[in-house]
Design an enzyme around this catalytic site. Sequence first.
Site, short mmCIF file in Angstrom:
data_model
loop_
_atom_site.label_atom_id
_atom_site.label_comp_id
_atom_site.label_asym_id
_atom_site.label_seq_id
_atom_site.Cartn_x
_atom_site.Cartn_y
_atom_site.Cartn_z
N ARG A 16 -14.59 0.47 1.05
CA ARG A 16 -14.52 1.27 2.27
C ARG A 16 -13.53 2.43 2.10
O ARG A 16 -12.72 2.42 1.16
CB ARG A 16 -14.11 0.39 3.45
CG ARG A 16 -15.09 -0.72 3.75
CD ARG A 16 -14.58 -1.63 4.85
NE ARG A 16 -13.35 -2.29 4.45
CZ ARG A 16 -12.65 -3.12 5.25
NH1 ARG A 16 -13.08 -3.35 6.48
NH2 ARG A 16 -11.55 -3.69 4.82
N LYS A 25 0.82 -1.22 0.00
CA LYS A 25 0.00 0.00 0.00
C LYS A 25 0.85 1.27 0.00
O LYS A 25 0.34 2.38 -0.20
CB LYS A 25 -0.94 -0.01 1.20
CG LYS A 25 -1.98 -1.12 1.14
CD LYS A 25 -2.85 -1.14 2.38
CE LYS A 25 -3.92 -2.23 2.28
NZ LYS A 25 -3.37 -3.59 2.13
N ASN A 41 -1.20 -8.75 1.23
CA ASN A 41 -2.02 -9.17 2.36
C ASN A 41 -1.47 -10.46 2.96
O ASN A 41 -1.23 -11.43 2.23
CB ASN A 41 -3.47 -9.38 1.91
CG ASN A 41 -4.16 -8.07 1.62
OD1 ASN A 41 -3.62 -7.23 0.92
ND2 ASN A 41 -5.34 -7.88 2.17
#
Length: 557
Positions: free
Chosen positions: A549, A419, A456
């Site tokens: 989100r 990220k 992840n």
Amino acid sequence: MFKTHLKSIHFWAVLFIDIFFISASLCISFLLRFDFEIPEMYLSRLYQSVPLFIIVKLIVFYPFKIYRGMWRYTSLTDVINIARGSLSASFILAAFYLFSGLFQGFPRSVFVIDLILSSFFLATVRASIRIYFLRQSKGGFLPLFLKENNEQYARLIIIGAGDAGEKILREIMDSRYAKYSVFGFVDDDPAKKGSTIHGVYVLGNTDDLITYKDQYDEILICMPSASSEKMRNIVDKCKATGKKFRTLPGIWELIDGSVSIKQIRDVSIVDLLGRKEVRLDRDSISRFISQKNVLITGAGGSIGSELARQCFTFAPKTLILLDIGEFNLFQIEQELSQLSGTVNIVYVLADIKNMTTTERIFQKYKPEIVLHAAAYKHVPIQESYPWEAIITNVYGTLNLVSLGDKYNLDSFVMVSTDKAVRPTNIMGASKRIAELGILASAEKMSPKFMSVRFGNVIGSSGSVIPIFQQQIAKGGPVTVTHRDMKRYFMSIPEASQLILQAGAIGKGGETFLLDMGEPVKIDTVARDLIRLSGFKPDIDIEIQYSGIRPGEKMFEE
């Protein structure tokens, strides 16, 4: 070592058996040479030679470790040592006879026949001892041969007729506690069909699992390096049989390379997201960690605790485990206290944002290596509290960096994230700032500073996998943010090992990245988890799409 052997009744028993067969092999060699009618002139040669052959062979055998093995575990290595010892003894005896003048009138072919016979007899004795204990471990001779019909053994079929499958079969055969009998192997290599491993047949390929389903009870997948596509295909075929199926850990979970029946576990989502095996340089990691003072921040977290477990296996001088969470620190303390070893482990409840407290830790324990896993990483929460992300992920990291330079640290490895690439959220931005701080420090400070970026990590705190598992356990629905959202995935052990590998090979100033292969749709992960739990997606368990989100991207780079 030698005195210990002299006190062993087993040593003397095997020694006298060897003396008998050394004598017998020489006598039989003479009989075979003269068609079982030894002339009178050669009988005296035979009688004179027996003591000499016994003495020379027993002396030569000892350096080849022929009398150091545990004969109940006789292996191919022992047989090779017997052959090498017999060959060496025969050369020494032939040379002695040649240079002493005794070679004249001595049948030359006897040396060759005796070499073959003595090697065969001595190897057969040891193999017989192993077979005896093997039969005893399975309850005597009869149950071993009839165990496929014995109700106390679960009949197993093994997928993968390779090294891992062979090791599991051998352990089942050798262990008195393994309540399995192996019915057969299946392997998609057509060249293996019809061949045997330790007497067990390769019955066919994985399509034949259905054919033989009434003849076995369980399926074991012994393919630690199988790709995700291969595992998906195998799992589908296993499910079609209606039998229970399990697997071995993936290559990245087997840090010591060992394969054991104790490691068998249920197939997990990690297996379906696998990639080509990651080969680690254990020697370089050992040199990096062994006999060093290693500080792990965030040591109670998912990645930090796995780092602690794996560092423990490389025997650091002191393992300093730091975490802000009391319960997390307590859990890893309880776990590591059960392990045997001489590693000095220190547990520190502290906050890396507190410079005074952190400096006391550096003063007292003098870490040489810092593995920095402490961070805030939940994207939506950090969007609501950005100042907390900056204080922990940036200032906490810079505190450690400045102390590392001040107290002569050798290496500093920070756990970062994908990220941080063109960040669109606070979590990624804070990690990118920390990366830039690491790179700047590497240019002007003596310690080796470096970062490792991951996608992840399955099973880590905040990971989507445990959330899906909880939702499935409740009967659904399983909530996916978007049908087309993709992420890169890796396991906790794989991530932790790559942190150690980066530290071992890093020169300072690098940002390491794992080649993560192809990204996987979150929707696909959810559906695979539902199937692994024994349900059908959209039929037994509903999937709902909740929308992206705050701070999330459709794709990570």
